[in-house]
Design a protein around this motif. Structure first.
Motif, PDB file in Angstrom:
ATOM      1  N   VAL A 241       0.839  -1.202   0.000  1.00 57.55           N
ATOM      2  CA  VAL A 241       0.000   0.000   0.000  1.00 57.55           C
ATOM      3  C   VAL A 241       0.873   1.250   0.000  1.00 57.55           C
ATOM      4  CG1 VAL A 241      -1.669   1.340   1.328  1.00 57.55           C
ATOM      5  CG2 VAL A 241      -1.967  -1.116   1.098  1.00 57.55           C
ATOM      6  N   ILE A 244       2.634   1.465  -3.518  1.00 58.60           N
ATOM      7  CA  ILE A 244       1.741   1.752  -4.648  1.00 58.60           C
ATOM      8  C   ILE A 244       0.947   3.039  -4.441  1.00 58.60           C
ATOM      9  CG2 ILE A 244      -0.242   0.903  -5.978  1.00 58.60           C
ATOM     10  CD1 ILE A 244       0.697  -1.942  -5.338  1.00 58.60           C
ATOM     11  N   SER A 379      -5.394  -4.954  -6.530  1.00 55.03           N
ATOM     12  CA  SER A 379      -5.142  -3.513  -6.395  1.00 55.03           C
ATOM     13  C   SER A 379      -5.282  -2.802  -7.733  1.00 55.03           C
ATOM     14  CB  SER A 379      -3.746  -3.270  -5.810  1.00 55.03           C
ATOM     15  OG  SER A 379      -2.737  -3.663  -6.725  1.00 55.03           O
ATOM     16  N   PRO A 384      -5.461   0.291  -4.415  1.00 53.16           N
ATOM     17  CA  PRO A 384      -4.629  -0.344  -3.388  1.00 53.16           C
ATOM     18  C   PRO A 384      -5.334  -0.536  -2.055  1.00 53.16           C
ATOM     19  CG  PRO A 384      -3.918   1.922  -3.792  1.00 53.16           C
ATOM     20  CD  PRO A 384      -4.906   1.585  -4.861  1.00 53.16           C
ATOM     21  N   ILE A 388      -5.843  -4.626  -1.832  1.00 55.74           N
ATOM     22  CA  ILE A 388      -4.852  -5.278  -0.975  1.00 55.74           C
ATOM     23  C   ILE A 388      -5.512  -5.798   0.300  1.00 55.74           C
ATOM     24  CG2 ILE A 388      -2.745  -4.882   0.355  1.00 55.74           C
ATOM     25  CD1 ILE A 388      -1.849  -2.988  -1.879  1.00 55.74           C
TER      26      ILE A 388
END
Length: 459
Positions: A241, A244, A379, A384, A388
């Motif tokens: 996370v 990204i 994601s 994300p 995720i």
């Protein structure tokens, strides 16, 4: 001290820790906001977990198992811990200081160099925390370890809250320095508590003999490889996370993840308190204790998941409206994370009693790879924050399924129903936490002179 008493004291201390982290988390989120929270967690919790995973070499689990198996050699184990902390800790500290750009680009994306230097300075002491905890657990001093950790957490949390109020969250460097400063100071209290576990005529600092070193690393190397997967599985979602989505999205996700993971401290209390008994028991008793503990984990899961779903709408009211996007990830994660206690209890049977960490290692790596691949795919489809969260939750259920199946199909362990379906007697252990007027009187003792087996936790 019995499993029940150790577990109860450890659970009370864990509840205190949860309460403190909940309160301090409110100050962190409201005064720092999503992006500030992301930067703070990146330099503290995430950095600490990633780096200790890379440098621990199975230290905590190795100390825990060998202290339980050979309590007379705790002095040697402590000496081995200090040597490992000095060699590995200082080497990694130098690496962090010499290659800050590589660390900030790949290992801890976005961390500031000044924050990284604080982490580097405290890292050897963070490794000592792991070894000390393993020695205390393995020697049966679970309650003493919990009390020391509670005092450490209280001091650290109150310091952070005070600094947040005084600085209004405008001095992140000071907050991070205080966080690691207390981690260093706590080592003195840890050492003194361990000193009490050693007879006065025995040294706490002594060089380990060659046979201990050989057996220790022969065992802990598998634990280390397993920890790379299990701890990586616990943190790769946050790393992805942050990598990204950036620190603001990371702050939102970490708020959901940290809330969902706090109840794990309760299941850790049960598995930690049971570790010594499961490790030292014969095969039939170890299997029975594991199954009984797993049923207690199922009860915990039902209570935690239900309470989490019920309270999840309160997140934006408690932490601020900026954290409203954290509600859905929290709901997904809390139902899955609360169930991990079942696999944790089965892992105690393999790692502790059988001293065979290879199967848990395989399961962890399978779940780790599945989590990374699925999280990246989701994601891209959902973003994300949501993708995720879902990928992480599904990987946890896969891990639980593998552990439960492996335990249930063994011929020398209880069947699946004994592992997952709570019995009436399993709830009796929880009555101790109810007010006295709510408790039912205990059933009369059996007649006929026979003996009965106790339920988990053991009185």
């Amino acid at each position: 001290m019995s499993i029940a008493r150790n577990s109860a004291i450890d659970a009370i201390c864990k509840v205190g820790t949860i309460a403190l982290s909940f309160i301090s988390g409110i100050f962190v989120s409201r005064l720092l906001g999503p992006e500030g929270r992301g930067a703070f967690i990146l330099a503290t919790a995430l950095a600490m977990t990633i780096l200790t995973t890379l440098g621990s070499f199975g230290l905590r689990a190795g100390c825990q198992v060998f202290a339980a198996k050979e309590p007379g050699r705790i002095g040697e184990l402590h000496g081995l811990t200090v040597i490992l902390c000095a060699l590995v800790g200082l080497s990694m500290s130098c690496g962090l200081a010499l290659f800050p750009h590589s660390v900030a680009n790949y290992l801890l994306p976005g961390i500031e160099r000044t924050h990284l230097m604080i982490v580097a300075g405290a890292f050897p002491m963070l490794l000592y925390h792991l070894g000390w905890a393993g020695l205390m657990n393995g020697s049966g001093a679970v309650a003493q370890r919990s009390l020391v950790e509670l005092g450490y957490n209280v001091t650290q949390s109150l310091t952070l809250i005070g600094l947040l109020i005084v600085t209004r969250g405008e001095n992140l460097f000071l907050l991070i320095a205080a966080f690691y400063g207390w981690a260093v100071v706590a080592c003195a209290a840890m050492y003194l508590s361990l000193r009490k576990r050693i007879p006065s005529d025995r040294p706490l600092w002594c060089l380990p003999r060659r046979d201990l070193v050989r057996y220790f690393f022969g065992y802990s190397k598998w634990i280390y490889v397993s920890d790379l997967a299990s701890n990586g599985r616990n943190q790769v979602d946050q790393w992805l996370v942050n990598f990204i989505g950036g620190q603001a999205i990371f702050g939102l996700y970490n708020q959901a993840s940290s809330l969902a993971r706090r109840p794990l401290l309760l299941s850790q209390s049960l598995s930690t308190a049971a570790y010594q008994s499961i490790t030292a028991s014969d095969r039939a008793e170890a299997g029975r204790l594991t199954a009984s503990g797993a049923r207690q984990m199922v009860i915990l899961w039902a209570g935690i998941a239900g309470a989490g779903l019920l309270c999840s709408p309160l997140i934006p009211f408690i932490y601020g409206p900026d954290f409203a996007p954290s509600v859905w990830p929290f709901q997904v994660l809390v139902v899955s994370i609360a169930a991990l206690g079942v696999s944790r209890m089965v892992a105690v049977f393999y790692n502790g009693h059988l001293k065979n960490p290879v199967l848990p290692l395989i399961f962890d790596w399978i779940a780790f790879g599945f989590q990374i691949g699925l999280s990246i795919v989701l994601s891209r489809m959902m973003g994300p924050l949501l993708g995720i969260s879902l990928g992480t939750a599904l990987a946890m259920w896969l891990l639980i399924a593998m552990f439960v199946t492996a335990f249930a199909i063994r011929k020398d362990t209880p069947p699946l129903r004994d592992l997952l379906i709570p019995r009436r007697e399993d709830f009796r252990a929880w009555r101790r936490f109810l007010p006295a007027r709510w408790r039912q009187p205990p059933p009369p003792p059996p007649t006929g002179g026979g003996t009965t087996r106790t339920t988990f936790p053991i009185e």
